[in-house]
Scaffold this motif. Structure first.
Motif, mmCIF file in Angstrom:
data_model
loop_
_atom_site.group_PDB
_atom_site.id
_atom_site.type_symbol
_atom_site.label_atom_id
_atom_site.label_comp_id
_atom_site.label_asym_id
_atom_site.label_seq_id
_atom_site.Cartn_x
_atom_site.Cartn_y
_atom_site.Cartn_z
ATOM 1 N N VAL B 227 -60.649 -32.694 4.079
ATOM 2 C CA VAL B 227 -61.999 -32.411 5.767
ATOM 3 C C VAL B 227 -62.759 -31.687 5.551
ATOM 4 O O VAL B 227 -62.314 -30.012 5.443
ATOM 5 C CB VAL B 227 -60.259 -31.854 6.366
ATOM 6 N N THR B 228 -63.642 -32.204 4.857
ATOM 7 C CA THR B 228 -64.711 -31.338 5.007
ATOM 8 C C THR B 228 -65.071 -31.184 6.126
ATOM 9 O O THR B 228 -65.637 -32.729 6.918
ATOM 10 C CB THR B 228 -65.777 -31.395 4.130
ATOM 11 N N PRO B 229 -66.814 -30.521 6.217
ATOM 12 C CA PRO B 229 -67.485 -30.187 6.948
ATOM 13 C C PRO B 229 -68.755 -31.368 6.980
ATOM 14 O O PRO B 229 -69.387 -31.703 8.690
ATOM 15 C CB PRO B 229 -68.340 -29.093 7.234
ATOM 16 N N ASP B 230 -68.825 -31.735 6.479
ATOM 17 C CA ASP B 230 -70.027 -32.940 6.245
ATOM 18 C C ASP B 230 -69.203 -34.313 6.909
ATOM 19 O O ASP B 230 -70.206 -35.147 7.588
ATOM 20 C CB ASP B 230 -70.791 -33.753 5.474
ATOM 21 N N LYS B 231 -67.925 -34.501 7.123
ATOM 22 C CA LYS B 231 -67.336 -35.687 7.954
ATOM 23 C C LYS B 231 -67.246 -35.968 9.376
ATOM 24 O O LYS B 231 -67.047 -34.952 9.848
ATOM 25 C CB LYS B 231 -65.842 -36.171 7.152
ATOM 26 N N ASP B 232 -66.646 -37.163 9.673
ATOM 27 C CA ASP B 232 -66.796 -36.781 10.810
ATOM 28 C C ASP B 232 -64.719 -36.955 11.206
ATOM 29 O O ASP B 232 -63.832 -38.252 10.607
ATOM 30 C CB ASP B 232 -66.831 -38.533 11.651
ATOM 31 N N VAL B 233 -64.395 -36.423 11.873
ATOM 32 C CA VAL B 233 -62.979 -35.991 11.816
ATOM 33 C C VAL B 233 -62.449 -36.153 13.657
ATOM 34 O O VAL B 233 -62.758 -36.335 14.079
ATOM 35 C CB VAL B 233 -63.065 -34.482 11.416
ATOM 36 N N VAL B 234 -61.078 -36.729 13.365
ATOM 37 C CA VAL B 234 -60.049 -37.043 14.421
ATOM 38 C C VAL B 234 -59.202 -36.194 14.169
ATOM 39 O O VAL B 234 -58.521 -36.448 13.322
ATOM 40 C CB VAL B 234 -60.242 -38.477 14.870
ATOM 41 N N ALA B 235 -58.429 -35.763 14.876
ATOM 42 C CA ALA B 235 -57.193 -35.178 14.517
ATOM 43 C C ALA B 235 -56.222 -35.422 16.357
ATOM 44 O O ALA B 235 -56.484 -35.954 17.136
ATOM 45 C CB ALA B 235 -57.644 -33.418 15.093
#
Lengths: 73, 282
Positions: B227-235
């Motif tokens: 889970v890296t800062p360059d990605k689109d992340v959804v929690a």
């Protein structure tokens, strides 16, 4: 007037086979206890009592009802 | 992202004790249940209920704009007020409130690190007195939809390698061994997780005293799981509150640019007809 909570303690017990965490503190003349389900930690009950033992016993009784009412195995 | 940014989002219990009487600052307690506030709270703090104040109970939605204006106004909060939010469970629902206020554009927001648990354990003062404040004028901005994920967003991101789904529930919920934590009502038909999601339970963000781990520890936790800062992340979690804490960590403490909270969470996904679900074989 604001008062400072004292005698904060937490410990784990088993209630109906489920891990449970008791948190108790005293504020003025009353003891406040909450019980959560440890993982993830959702609070199930909060009670108060005039002694630590009274508050924790009542909390365990009420938490037992919550575990039995909602948990399916 | 620097420690400065972290310092903007978090304040310590000591800082709150020193500054709590300042007029531009409002303390807000948001707990799992309103009884905690009623038992005792920080002097001057207003209590909000996530079940009635911070939602639309009919539409299963976050608080509507007009209702938020009213809530903030009656809490004596203006657009310039610094709101310090705290609560039980290491700030689960405090982060839920923080996320909603961020969506509506309130900029001066802080979380009291460690929440109610740390405050009490440190023996800091509490009161039963419920404060009243003169009604203030509040005008909501937003909503900023970039902070919130809906079902179609998750469906789309699920298949993309440039995105990460973070499941903040317990491992037993993630694997489908249980449908809900012990003592909580089951709100879904099926167990498991969204395909491709990684399990990072919410409590891995926190120390024993309820405060957040250091920036380095948190960065290591997420980056080691891809889970890296360059990605689109959804929690996501079960109803969106544990994952709001994950959102807070990624967005506000680690500075990820594109991170959203999917508040539909497993209560929505776990009830969908024909939705794909992963779970390990039994």
């Amino acid at each position: 007037m604001p008062e400072r909570p004292e005698d904060y303690q937490e410990r784990q017990v088993s209630i109906e086979g489920h891990p449970a965490r008791l948190r108790t503190f005293r504020l003025g003349s009353l003891f406040y206890t909450s019980v959560d389900n440890v993982d993830p930690g959702g609070v199930l009950v909060r009670v108060e009592g005039s002694t630590r033992e009274e508050a924790e016993q009542r909390a365990i009784q009420e938490a037992r009802r919550e575990f039995l009412a909602y948990t399916h195995r | 992202m620097t420690e400065e940014h972290r310092a903007e989002a978090l304040v310590s219990t000591q800082w709150v004790e020193n500054h709590r009487n300042e007029t531009h600052l409002r303390l807000v307690e948001v707990d799992m249940d309103r009884e905690a506030y009623d038992q005792a709270h920080l002097e001057g703090a207003v209590g909000w209920s996530w079940q009635t104040d911070l939602c639309d109970r009919i539409r299963r939605d976050i608080i509507p704009e007009e209702a938020l204006d009213r809530l903030l106004s009656r809490s004596g909060i203006t657009n310039d007020t610094t709101i310090v939010i705290y609560g039980d469970n290491n700030n689960w629902f405090a982060c839920w409130a923080y996320w909603q206020l961020s969506i509506y554009g309130h900029r001066k927001l802080r979380i009291m690190d460690g929440g109610r648990k740390k405050w009490i354990a440190e023996g800091r003062p509490l009161t039963k007195e419920v404060p009243t404040y003169p009604a203030a004028h509040y005008m909501t901005r937003g909503p900023d939809v970039r902070l919130r994920a809906f079902l179609p967003d998750v469906m789309r991101l699920m298949a993309q390698s440039s995105s990460s789904l973070v499941d903040a529930r317990t491992l037993d919920e993630f694997t489908g061994r249980v449908l809900a934590p012990a003592g909580a009502p089951e709100t879904c038909q099926r167990g498991g997780h969204i395909p491709g999601a990684v399990s990072i339970p919410w409590d891995q963000n926190c120390r024993q005293d309820g405060s957040f781990k250091s920036r380095e520890e948190l960065a290591r936790l997420y980056e080691s799981r891809g889970v890296t800062p360059d990605k689109d992340v959804v929690a996501y979690c079960r109803i969106g509150e544990r994952s709001s804490l994950t959102w807070f960590v990624l967005k506000e403490l680690l500075g990820y640019e594109r991170v959203r909270n999917y508040d539909g969470s497993w209560t929505e996904w776990g009830n969908l007809v024909r939705a794909p679900v992963e779970r390990p074989p039994r």
